[in-house]
Design an enzyme around this catalytic site. Sequence first.
Site, short mmCIF file in Angstrom:
data_model
loop_
_atom_site.label_atom_id
_atom_site.label_comp_id
_atom_site.label_asym_id
_atom_site.label_seq_id
_atom_site.Cartn_x
_atom_site.Cartn_y
_atom_site.Cartn_z
N GLU A 16 40.27 29.23 45.86
CA GLU A 16 39.24 28.19 45.84
C GLU A 16 38.23 28.37 46.97
O GLU A 16 37.07 27.97 46.86
CB GLU A 16 39.90 26.82 45.91
CG GLU A 16 40.83 26.63 44.72
CD GLU A 16 41.37 25.24 44.57
OE1 GLU A 16 41.63 24.85 43.42
OE2 GLU A 16 41.55 24.53 45.57
N GLN A 69 39.56 36.96 42.69
CA GLN A 69 39.50 35.52 42.81
C GLN A 69 38.21 35.09 43.50
O GLN A 69 37.55 34.14 43.08
CB GLN A 69 40.70 35.00 43.63
CG GLN A 69 41.96 34.91 42.81
CD GLN A 69 41.79 33.89 41.71
OE1 GLN A 69 41.65 32.69 41.95
NE2 GLN A 69 41.79 34.34 40.48
N LYS A 125 47.61 32.52 53.13
CA LYS A 125 47.09 31.23 52.66
C LYS A 125 46.40 31.48 51.33
O LYS A 125 46.41 32.59 50.81
CB LYS A 125 46.15 30.64 53.72
CG LYS A 125 46.88 30.33 55.03
CD LYS A 125 46.04 29.60 56.06
CE LYS A 125 45.30 30.50 56.99
NZ LYS A 125 44.88 29.86 58.26
N ILE A 168 47.34 32.14 35.91
CA ILE A 168 46.22 31.67 35.09
C ILE A 168 45.05 32.64 35.16
O ILE A 168 43.89 32.26 35.06
CB ILE A 168 45.81 30.23 35.48
CG1 ILE A 168 45.36 30.13 36.95
CG2 ILE A 168 46.99 29.29 35.27
CD1 ILE A 168 44.78 28.76 37.30
N GLY A 169 45.43 33.90 35.33
CA GLY A 169 44.41 34.94 35.48
C GLY A 169 44.25 35.33 36.93
O GLY A 169 43.45 36.20 37.28
N PRO A 223 44.57 42.80 48.07
CA PRO A 223 43.12 42.72 48.24
C PRO A 223 42.36 42.82 46.92
O PRO A 223 41.24 42.32 46.80
CB PRO A 223 42.79 43.93 49.12
CG PRO A 223 44.06 44.43 49.66
CD PRO A 223 45.19 43.90 48.81
N LYS A 224 42.98 43.43 45.93
CA LYS A 224 42.27 43.59 44.66
C LYS A 224 42.25 42.28 43.87
O LYS A 224 41.19 41.83 43.43
CB LYS A 224 42.96 44.69 43.84
CG LYS A 224 42.17 45.16 42.67
CD LYS A 224 42.82 46.40 42.07
CE LYS A 224 41.92 46.98 41.00
NZ LYS A 224 42.46 48.26 40.51
N THR A 225 43.42 41.67 43.72
CA THR A 225 43.44 40.40 42.98
C THR A 225 42.76 39.30 43.80
O THR A 225 42.12 38.42 43.23
CB THR A 225 44.87 39.99 42.60
OG1 THR A 225 45.69 40.01 43.77
CG2 THR A 225 45.44 40.93 41.57
#
Lengths: 738, 317
Positions: free
Chosen positions: A699, A632, A695, A475-476, A626-628
């Site tokens: 969020e 987030q 993990k 979802i991105g 680490p980039k994505t």
Amino acid sequence: MKFDTPAGINPIDRMAVVGKPHDRVDGARKVTGTAPYAYERHDVVPDALYGFILGAAIAKGRITGIDTAHAQAMPGVRAIVTYQNAGKLTLGSKNTAKLLAGPEVEHYHQAVALVVADSFEKARAAAAAIHVDYGRAAGHFDLAAAAKSAKSDGGEDEDGSKSPPIDRIGDFAGAFAAAPVTLDATYTTPDEAHAMMEPFATTAAWTGDALTVWTANQMIAWTREDLATTLGLPKDKVRVDSPFVGGGFGGKLFLRADAVLAALGAKATGRPVKIAMQRPLMFNNSTHRPATIQRIRLGADRSGKLTAIAHECTSGNLPGGSPETATDQTKLLYAAPNRLTAQHLAVLDLPEGNAMRAPGEASGLMALEIAMDEMAEKLGMDPVEFRIINDTQVDPEKPERPFSQRQLIKCLRDGAATFGWSARDARPGRRRDGDHLIGLGVASAFRNNINFKSAARVRLGRDGVVTVETDMTDIGTGSYTIIAQTAAEMMGVGIDRVVVRLGDSDFPVSAGSGGQWGANSSTSGVYAACVKLREAVAARLGFNAPDPDFIDGHVRSGNRSVALADAAKDGDLVAEDTMSWSGLSRKYQQSTFGAHFVEVAVDAYTGEIRVRRMLAVCAAGRILNPKTARSQVIGAMTMGVGGALMEELVVDKRFGFFVNHDLAGYEVPVHADIPHQEVVFLDEADDKVSPMKAKGVGELGLCGVGAAIANAVYNATGVRIRDYPLTLDKHLDWLPTV
Amino acid sequence: MRAFTYERATSAAGAAAAVAHHAGAKFLGGGTNLLDLMKLEIETPTHLVDIQDLKLDQIEATHDGGLRIGAFVSNTTLSANPRVRRDYAVLTRAIQAGASGQLRNKATTAGNLLQRTRCPYFYDTNQPCNKRTPGSGCAAIGGYSRQLAVIGTSDTCIATYPGDMAVALRALDATVETVDATGATRVIPIADFHRLPGATPEIDTVLNHGELITAVTLPKPVGGAHIYRKVRDRASYAFALVSVAAVVQPDGSGRVAFGGVAPKPWRSAAADAAIPHGAAAVVEQAFAGARPTHDNSFKLTLAKRTLAAAMAQVRTA
Ligand SMILES: Cc1cc2nc3c(=O)[nH]c(=O)nc-3n(C[C@H](O)[C@H](O)[C@H](O)COP(=O)(O)OP(=O)(O)OC[C@H]3O[C@@H](n4cnc5c(N)ncnc54)[C@H](O)[C@@H]3O)c2cc1C
Ligand code: SF4
């Protein structure tokens, strides 16, 4: 594969591909506009008709008449679907309100009709020409008023079981009464919208009695199931395909009106139909993060040790809906022998409240972490130190359960050092920069780690290419990329030798995207399938050794080395498996941690609040990319700025709807609101959570941001605002005179 | 959106005639406001007269040292004009505080003046709104009114004029030039251009049906320090909670107009006269008789503090 004992050394630990900041494997398709989104599936459905949804004009009541005659006669109109001709629709298991109203209306902008026409414009014009008569009924729209009759409701636990509405440990009342330093304060958070960029969108087509929806959805299996239920179809007659999703934040966890109505429109016309929900309907037709009223009481001894913690939350929802579980983190975040957490749910006739990014913790920490700041001040303690001395390494309600890994203290300490926390003046309102009052704020971040069963299929082709198929969604977030990295690591090939196919209900059922469980769960499913594929490859190539190495496109054991592709030279090798979890999450509390640091500037004249710098330090197990992961976290921090400073669905308490239902009225941060953001990940690997030792972070980055901002604003001004969002009108009267 | 017919006018009087002779007709400028409203059926013109070919896109000096801005000059062009930047900086600052770069590229001078309110109930055709549907009632009164007006309102409507550019034009004493179907022209002082709602909130301005704006004229420069201060919940791309356009002279005299507080850019002679006495005195004059709602009474304090900020900026400039 069952994950029931801590992970040992495994091929992921090599971290030749996993853990590297790979660019998104789908990035090029996205920036070149070739990634197909739900409303643009001309590639598979070149001839779709256009659907346009008419929303209910009242919040509660009945439809007493629908006149579609004029609309039906308008040029290009092919069908109009209403409850009168839609056939029987059964409420899906995950929906609270019906997705097509009639005759009852349960909330404002609930879909009342679908117009299908040759063009979007014709469908829209005809929708406006439908005349609906309503009988209005009185409803409950004011949370504060409805709170008085709220019932205790603990909501659902992560595993779907009911949580107790009240948790009591020790003697809260006694300890609170006896505590020399106490705080008793009430905080409110407003209703919030997901406001994702891509609206709900579906293209639907029937082949005989089988339905395919190309849609924008986070949870393929849930949605397939609920779409089948709603339409009364066998599940195997429904295919859901959602390869690219333009944001969801929880808004696309469930079946929504676009998918049901596109299917009905396609049935009515015998042609494929596509629908993208118009933006003004996106706020009342959808789910939202429900508003909360939270009362927090803290008691501490003079050394700053908490002796009593109570957190009570009231939220509202439609009948049958669930509460916002905003007290969840309070059960686990700080030590104290005497504890009380309670949740109450009031009946409201507003649109359905449901999960939005970090449901529970996002709202809960907005309150709890202001309370911690207020308490630190009462104790004359530094808020970082206050949090540190109240750390716990075990579940405070069940001390026999340690955390699988918990480095909250390191997050706070490292963050304080990196951010320059020592420059903060504990006395509020003291630091100035020209016309601006400057303040620093901190908050802990906490979000549980959840694992869901997740399956995948992997195929080794003759050409040595590894193809992964799972109904996991991206979802991105970067699912494509981390899944490719996982398969590449496991099979010992470069990431360019991996093809990932997602989001299709024909693929094995994954955990899906939500609750920050997606990354760890779905890559674990891919891990499980790859273990099987490795076994098949080893067997095919005649390796007798138990566990040959898969490296550089070769399979090796001792001095024997065979090209991986050779295993498939007589035909593709396919393996499928499901990762499931049992036991360890009962034995170990699995959570993610972080610390947010924020500097704000408040205009001493106008009270305008702008964030100047932000830092998040996160401890979330192994970081797969680490980039994505950073994307987030900074995205979540941005959302946190919105929640702290501007986002609020304003309720019209007379008519029962969210008034500011477009992106002009519902403000989210723009670029100019977002300053320098820094993210630090602690180097972790949590062997109790999965073979990936990872993990979620998606969020965590949101949890606590709002309070860190609120605390910084207080530090800047000396005016404590306890009602989000912190808009200038809430402190203007108390700012220094000019 | 309702079906409509469309034509491209070739002369100003011709355009005016085309609209005047067609009851449901409207002019089309950049379309950034009108087309949005048409999609929601808040505006339902039956005929659009596009004015892009009328060569109303020039900015030229007037014989008395002022500046004449064609009605079709874009916000971007106008705000970047060297003379505007030098002599009427409050205008540049106001325009650049509005909307976004993309919108300002399309938005025209006349269209900007005529942009309609952003009252959220005006935008929801399910709700009563006297401005949209005369006689249907006003949902904002007793509803959500945080953004709405504190002064100049009536019992039928409490909406604001939302724009920025016009607030600066008000401080600059601009005039609006028009032509009608007969070719007759008139010059309307900006102070008289927007109207208060009274009993007819559906009528935003004094323009007659079919009256085309051809230009906005600025009198010769007045000098002084030019400040535009816009306050909003986020840093950009939002309408003003309160805005202040101030031109202050070295002797402490000046002029000030407020945006975001009234159905029109808000300025008064008494308030101007109070400038030497400070922000509180100005606001007391400017907002005498204000009727804020519970949601928006903060705008009075905010207006005062924003003006104080602007005046402090003058002192340090
Ligand atoms: C998302 C968004 C944010 C915005 N933010 C701001 C902001 O912060 N501040 C701000 O000031 N504005 C803002 N705006 C409004 C924007 O400035 C206006 O939309 C724009 O200026 C309108 O100009 P236009 O040429 O596109 O007008 P149009 O939409 O073409 O026309 C508007 C009206 O003017 C009439 N008209 C046009 N030309 C003439 C003429 N020559 N004579 C007579 N009548 C005419 C039309 O018939 C129509 O009724 C925003 C708009 C949007 C969409
Ligand atoms: S304030 Fe004016 S625009 Fe808003 S609802 Fe009332 S009448 Fe309509």
